[in-house]
Write an enzyme that holds these catalytic residues in place. Structure first.
Site: not given
Length: 105
Positions: A30, A33
């Site tokens: 991600c 993230c």
């Protein structure tokens, strides 16, 4: 204090300890993230002794993600006394996370 990495067992031990716990639900693939990771580290240092900060890899701990309704990542959930008290989804400015934490400690 460093950011903790939770599995299911350690997650419940820490979250149910009574101390505020900020949990970052994330995944290695991600991009957002990864962008948020330095902010999470800064929050752990800034609130050391007041709030425990940890991460849950949603790929490794899918049951936790499902249990807490994590549909998008990154999702940061603040727990207190074992209960969810607030959550933010997506990349946010550090100040927004500080506001969330300050409202509950």
């Amino acid at each position: 204090m460093a950011v903790l990495h939770f599995d299911q067992e350690s997650f419940f031990k820490v979250v149910e300890s009574g101390k505020p716990v900020l949990v970052d639900f994330w995944a290695d693939w991600c991009g957002p993230c990864k962008m948020l990771a330095p902010v999470v580290e800064e929050l752990a240092a800034q609130y050391d002794g007041k709030v425990t900060v940890g991460k849950v890899d949603v790929d490794e701990e899918q049951e936790l993600a499902v249990r807490y309704g994590v549909m998008s990542i990154p999702t940061l959930i603040l727990f207190h006394q074992g209960n969810e008290v607030d959550r933010l989804v997506g990349v946010q400015p550090k100040e927004r996370f500080c506001q969330m934490i300050e409202a509950h400690i």
